[in-house]
Write a protein that holds these residues in place. Structure first.
Motif, PDB file in Angstrom:
ATOM      1  N   PHE A  37       0.829  -1.200   0.000  1.00  0.00           N
ATOM      2  CA  PHE A  37       0.000   0.000   0.000  1.00  0.00           C
ATOM      3  C   PHE A  37       0.866   1.255   0.000  1.00  0.00           C
ATOM      4  CE2 PHE A  37      -2.656  -3.279   1.827  1.00  0.00           C
ATOM      5  CZ  PHE A  37      -3.866  -3.071   1.186  1.00  0.00           C
ATOM      6  N   VAL A  38       0.578   2.153  -0.918  1.00  0.00           N
ATOM      7  CA  VAL A  38       1.218   3.473  -0.880  1.00  0.00           C
ATOM      8  C   VAL A  38       0.459   4.298   0.145  1.00  0.00           C
ATOM      9  CG1 VAL A  38       1.810   5.540  -2.193  1.00  0.00           C
ATOM     10  CG2 VAL A  38       1.854   3.287  -3.303  1.00  0.00           C
ATOM     11  N   LYS A  39       1.190   4.807   1.122  1.00  0.00           N
ATOM     12  CA  LYS A  39       0.544   5.519   2.228  1.00  0.00           C
ATOM     13  C   LYS A  39       0.129   6.919   1.824  1.00  0.00           C
ATOM     14  CE  LYS A  39       2.285   3.099   6.234  1.00  0.00           C
ATOM     15  NZ  LYS A  39       1.033   2.345   6.228  1.00  0.00           N
TER      16      LYS A  39
ATOM     17  N   ALA B 262      -1.296  10.386 -14.700  1.00  0.00           N
ATOM     18  CA  ALA B 262      -0.357  10.334 -15.831  1.00  0.00           C
ATOM     19  C   ALA B 262       1.057   9.995 -15.343  1.00  0.00           C
ATOM     20  CB  ALA B 262      -0.363  11.664 -16.580  1.00  0.00           C
ATOM     21  N   ALA B 263       1.436  10.543 -14.187  1.00  0.00           N
ATOM     22  CA  ALA B 263       2.772  10.252 -13.648  1.00  0.00           C
ATOM     23  C   ALA B 263       2.860   8.786 -13.207  1.00  0.00           C
ATOM     24  CB  ALA B 263       3.062  11.175 -12.465  1.00  0.00           C
ATOM     25  N   ILE B 264       1.805   8.284 -12.602  1.00  0.00           N
ATOM     26  CA  ILE B 264       1.807   6.874 -12.182  1.00  0.00           C
ATOM     27  C   ILE B 264       1.813   5.973 -13.423  1.00  0.00           C
ATOM     28  CG2 ILE B 264       0.537   5.091 -10.903  1.00  0.00           C
ATOM     29  CD1 ILE B 264      -0.617   7.394  -9.158  1.00  0.00           C
ATOM     30  N   GLY B 265       1.043   6.375 -14.436  1.00  0.00           N
ATOM     31  CA  GLY B 265       1.018   5.614 -15.702  1.00  0.00           C
ATOM     32  C   GLY B 265       2.395   5.551 -16.345  1.00  0.00           C
ATOM     33  N   ALA B 266       3.109   6.681 -16.305  1.00  0.00           N
ATOM     34  CA  ALA B 266       4.460   6.716 -16.886  1.00  0.00           C
ATOM     35  C   ALA B 266       5.394   5.787 -16.108  1.00  0.00           C
ATOM     36  CB  ALA B 266       4.987   8.148 -16.858  1.00  0.00           C
ATOM     37  N   LEU B 267       5.239   5.783 -14.791  1.00  0.00           N
ATOM     38  CA  LEU B 267       6.045   4.894 -13.944  1.00  0.00           C
ATOM     39  C   LEU B 267       5.760   3.427 -14.292  1.00  0.00           C
ATOM     40  CD1 LEU B 267       7.924   4.973 -11.337  1.00  0.00           C
ATOM     41  CD2 LEU B 267       5.828   4.539 -10.051  1.00  0.00           C
ATOM     42  N   CYS B 268       4.484   3.119 -14.491  1.00  0.00           N
ATOM     43  CA  CYS B 268       4.088   1.744 -14.842  1.00  0.00           C
ATOM     44  C   CYS B 268       4.680   1.332 -16.190  1.00  0.00           C
ATOM     45  CB  CYS B 268       2.565   1.619 -14.872  1.00  0.00           C
ATOM     46  SG  CYS B 268       1.816   1.691 -13.240  1.00  0.00           S
TER      47      CYS B 268
ATOM     48  N   ILE C  62      -1.117  11.084  -2.093  1.00  0.00           N
ATOM     49  CA  ILE C  62      -0.038  10.124  -2.321  1.00  0.00           C
ATOM     50  C   ILE C  62       0.880  10.708  -3.388  1.00  0.00           C
ATOM     51  CG2 ILE C  62      -1.219   7.975  -1.688  1.00  0.00           C
ATOM     52  CD1 ILE C  62      -1.576   7.688  -4.879  1.00  0.00           C
ATOM     53  N   LEU C  63       2.127  10.318  -3.337  1.00  0.00           N
ATOM     54  CA  LEU C  63       3.075  10.823  -4.323  1.00  0.00           C
ATOM     55  C   LEU C  63       3.585   9.662  -5.173  1.00  0.00           C
ATOM     56  CD1 LEU C  63       5.062  13.181  -1.940  1.00  0.00           C
ATOM     57  CD2 LEU C  63       3.403  13.858  -3.686  1.00  0.00           C
TER      58      LEU C  63
END
Lengths: 78, 378
Positions: free
Chosen positions: B115-117, B156-162, B124-125
């Motif tokens: 879990f991301v806190k 979009a940032a999480i998508g890029a990370l994925c 969340i970041l």
């Protein structure tokens, strides 16, 4: 917020049970209403039946006669 | 009655939505079952709705969209159809039980969850997510907006990370579909789960799932598909793979009308109107003595939601009195987001949630501000 009063609060396992209670009380001409479950108690369903304290006996009787399954009955200041 | 519970369902909808449901019941047959006029009329409408949704979410191939009953069903299909024992999945404390409970079920079968806190105002970041990635990480499941605080993570940032780490990105767009622009390509979304009865303005009981063309899911249901009658297995092609049984044609017709309305009028004007009402309400109540408002109000882009508590009053009792004494309909208590409540410190008290529609007026919000001020007086 309004002043707290002592009430009888009946909880149910499911919304279906709470809806059944409202229909039953309406048919039987019994007072009371559905309220969100107060924070002091927990229940399977987010709705509870609330009425004045004196109605407890009548409510218990009507639920018993009609085999309406409830979770708990509380007397509380809300 | 003043309705401020649009995050639960959009009660106010264009008239065309109800008309479309009525017309579908009166005239449409079963889509994909038979080739007569009534079946084809349904089939054409269903296809056109897929095209509209593809346009809305920037999906190249509309056959990658399947209809479901709601976002919960879509999330169950995604989570249970994707993960296997031994997989590791990352999710967040913002999630709704429609994500958490299927994940906990998979945990019982051997899926590992991280879990991301959230911080104390529900943020969340993406950087925190990065540190959770392991060798066996298969997917990230994340909401596009908290239903409790209205905070909108940087999808979009999480998508890029994925994309960078070759993870499958599952997004819960329950609160945002039809409200915020969603571009599955630009945002790196592999699976998009949405409901039809909130921002998309359709009726309850219709939702959908987009599955990227490189992903194969095991369906929750198999059965009638209207094709390949003598095969013992359900068709593997999308959307039939995820659409066993008769579709909710009247529901899809209503969704068609809702999405048509949004495409014709544009999302931005509606969202900006809702956000203006949200800010007006927020500014009107934020200085009330003893009020605690949850969420990040330092940013412009957030869902039109304001959740709060008045002193130590039971949030359910505040909602009840708003309804009984002022005819203002909101939601109190717990909001099916247990980890978010824990992070905000509202596990016991719950929260009073106001959520806004572009059909609400400034006068209604003014009335609500006065009502909250009066209730706050001991």
């Amino acid at each position: 917020m309004r002043k707290k009063e002592w009430k009888v609060v009946i909880t149910f396992k499911t919304t279906t049970g709470a809806m059944g209670m409202e229909k039953l009380c309406k048919e039987e001409g019994i007072s009371g209403r559905l309220i969100p479950v107060p924070r002091q108690i927990t229940a399977g369903c987010g709705l509870a039946w609330c009425d004045k304290l004196e109605s407890r006996e009548v409510l218990e009787k009507v639920m018993s006669v009609h085999n309406l399954v409830y979770e708990n009955i509380y007397e509380m200041e809300i | 009655m003043i309705y401020f519970d649009s995050a639960a369902t959009s009660l106010y909808k264009p008239d065309e939505v109800a008309d479309a449901v009525y017309d579908a019941i009166k005239s449409m047959g079963n889509s994909g079952r038979g080739a007569h006029g009534a079946a084809l009329e349904a089939g054409r409408m269903v296809y056109d709705t897929r095209l509209q949704l593809a346009r809305l979410f920037h999906i190249n191939d509309c056959s990658r969209i399947a209809f479901t009953s709601n976002a919960t069903e879509s999330l169950n299909i995604a989570i249970k159809g994707l993960l296997h024992p031994g997989d590791h999945v990352i999710t967040t404390e913002l999630e709704h039980n429609s994500v958490l409970r299927p994940l906990y079920e998979m945990q019982q079968q051997g899926v590992e969850i991280s879990f991301v806190k959230s911080d104390s105002i529900g943020r969340i970041l993406p950087d925190q997510m990065k540190t959770q990635i392991l060798r066996g990480t298969r997917a990230v499941v994340c909401t596009h907006s908290s239903n409790l605080t209205g905070n909108v993570p940087d999808i979009a940032a999480i998508g890029a990370l994925c994309r960078l780490h070759n993870l499958i990105f599952v997004v819960d767009a329950s609160q945002t579909a039809g409200v915020f622009p969603i571009d599955v390509e630009q945002m790196g979304i592999d699976i998009l789960c949405f409901t039809g009865h909130k921002g998309l303005l359709g009726p309850q009981g219709i939702g959908g799932i987009y599955v990227g063309d490189n992903i194969s899911l095991i369906p929750l249901k198999t059965g009638g598909s209207g094709s390949q009658t003598f095969h013992k297995t359900h068709p593997a092609n999308m959307p039939d793979l995820l659409e066993a049984g008769t579709l909710n044609v009247p529901g899809i017709a209503g969704l068609h009308a809702g999405v048509s309305y949004l495409l014709n009028t544009g999302l931005d004007a509606h969202r900006e109107a809702e956000q203006a009402l949200m800010w007006h309400f927020y500014n009107g109540i934020k200085d009330i003595a003893g009020i605690r408002i949850y969420g990040d109000f330092t940013v412009k882009e957030r869902s039109p939601i304001v959740s709060f508590n008045l002193g130590e009053y039971d949030s359910a009792a505040v909602c009840d009195q708003l309804a009984e004494d002022y005819d203002i309909y909101t939601r109190g208590g717990g909001h099916c987001a247990p980890l978010m409540h824990q992070a905000l410190g509202t596990k016991e008290q719950g929260a009073v949630r106001f959520s806004f529609s572009f059909y609400n007026t400034r006068e209604e919000v003014d009335f609500a501000i006065q009502a909250v001020k009066q209730l706050a007086k001991v």
